[in-house]
Design an enzyme around this catalytic site. Structure first.
Site, PDB file in Angstrom:
ATOM      1  N   GLY A 118       0.780  -1.212   0.000  1.00 27.93           N
ATOM      2  CA  GLY A 118       0.000   0.000   0.000  1.00 27.93           C
ATOM      3  C   GLY A 118       0.816   1.268   0.000  1.00 27.93           C
ATOM      4  O   GLY A 118       0.267   2.351   0.276  1.00 27.93           O
ATOM      5  N   ASP A 119       2.108   1.158  -0.315  1.00 25.11           N
ATOM      6  CA  ASP A 119       2.962   2.345  -0.324  1.00 25.11           C
ATOM      7  C   ASP A 119       4.115   2.088  -1.296  1.00 25.11           C
ATOM      8  O   ASP A 119       3.924   1.397  -2.288  1.00 25.11           O
ATOM      9  CB  ASP A 119       3.442   2.682   1.089  1.00 25.11           C
ATOM     10  CG  ASP A 119       3.507   4.189   1.338  1.00 25.11           C
ATOM     11  OD1 ASP A 119       4.270   4.860   0.624  1.00 25.11           O
ATOM     12  OD2 ASP A 119       2.807   4.692   2.226  1.00 25.11           O
ATOM     13  N   ASP A 120       5.301   2.623  -1.022  1.00 19.21           N
ATOM     14  CA  ASP A 120       6.411   2.478  -1.966  1.00 19.21           C
ATOM     15  C   ASP A 120       6.781   1.007  -2.128  1.00 19.21           C
ATOM     16  O   ASP A 120       7.067   0.311  -1.150  1.00 19.21           O
ATOM     17  CB  ASP A 120       7.631   3.260  -1.479  1.00 19.21           C
ATOM     18  CG  ASP A 120       7.356   4.747  -1.340  1.00 19.21           C
ATOM     19  OD1 ASP A 120       6.488   5.262  -2.076  1.00 19.21           O
ATOM     20  OD2 ASP A 120       8.015   5.386  -0.496  1.00 19.21           O
TER      21      ASP A 120
END
Length: 303
Positions: A118-120
């Protein structure tokens, strides 16, 4: 920061044989954090630290509590055939479930990674040099990140000589992007900061296949400022230069090819696009928005 597992050493060989799994039981953390990314006590799944001349192969990570991995104070490390999947089964966000973040790391190779998060998907942070990312597949997430960096006032940091090649992105926010904090300290880490110094340069993202990116292919922002603060986007003295995106093929599920916002206090030279003609956008505008880009190479700014 806290971490669930930590290991390090010289000439480590760590092989999961495709079944060895770190299960972070992250759903409890996703629900408890309820969208707060840097919630105190939320642990990194595995930290590799003080490590040289080592190989980590065929490992699986599921439902990581926070970042899946951090690599710190490491040199000459290969991470090959790594599977990561941090997915929420409720409406709770998986913010800050980065695949991996590097700090004070040199000659690190990421090869054959599959990351859903859900991010990098992969992030190179402070003092990461000579980083190679190859033959990897990203589902969702934000793509490859340079940064964020420049969070600590007066501290000099760098990211240099990063190459990512033969990467496929499905539904990621960007193919790859660069982000720094503003030049003004606003509140305190972990959710505030700014005013850091240094540079990011000699960075190449090439031979990407991108499908339904949700924002744009290329993105630069020097406006990171948490804790509800706004403004200061032209204040960063952190210098971004010599960054190349392309060649790439695929499509963006928006009208924007790129959004490039560099600081007015440190404009960005050497920003280059190569062979973007094979990337489709919604509509015909193919927007490339620019602020403080010095002599763009291979493209024209539309605004």
């Amino acid at each position: 920061m806290t971490t669930a597992w930590m290991l390090g050493g010289n000439r480590i060989t760590f092989n999961g044989y495709g079944t060895g799994t770190f299960d972070g039981n992250g759903q409890i953390w996703y629900d408890f954090a309820n969208g707060v990314g840097n919630l105190a006590g939320r642990p990194i799944n595995l930290m590799i630290t003080n490590t040289t001349d080592s190989h980590f192969n065929n490992l699986r990570f599921v439902q990581s509590q926070f970042w899946t991995m951090a690599i710190k104070n490491a040199e000459d490390v290969l991470l090959d055939s790594i599977y990561i999947n941090s997915t929420s089964s409720t409406t709770a966000s998986t913010i800050n479930t980065d695949g991996v973040d590097t700090f004070y790391a040199n000659r690190i190779t990421f090869r054959n990674w599959t990351v859903t998060c859900g991010d990098d998907n992969i992030s190179t942070k402070a003092n990461s040099t000579n980083i190679l990312i190859q033959d990897s597949v990203f589902h969702a997430g934000r793509g490859i990140a340079i940064g964020s960096i420049g969070q600590y006032p007066g501290v000099y940091e760098r990211v240099e000589n990063v190459t990512a090649e033969r990467v496929t992105c499905f539904g990621s926010t960007y193919a790859a992007y660069v982000k720094t904090w503003t030049g003004i300290q606003q509140n305190f880490p972990p959710n505030g900061g700014g005013g850091g110094l240094g540079y990011a340069r000699n960075i190449t993202f090439r031979d990407f296949d991108v499908f339904n990116l949700t924002d744009s292919v290329a993105f630069i922002s020097q406006c990171t400022s948490y804790s509800g603060a706004t403004g200061g986007c032209d204040t960063s003295l952190f210098q971004i230069s010599d960054v190349t995106w392309g060649p790439m093929v695929g499509n963006v599920a928006s009208p924007t090819l790129a959004s490039l916002q560099c600081s007015g206090s440190a404009p960005c030279p050497g920003i280059r696009f190569v062979d973007f003609d094979a990337i489709g956008t919604i509509g015909h505008s193919r927007q490339i928005t620019c602020e403080n880009i010095v002599n763009p190479i291979g493209f024209n700014c539309t605004s």
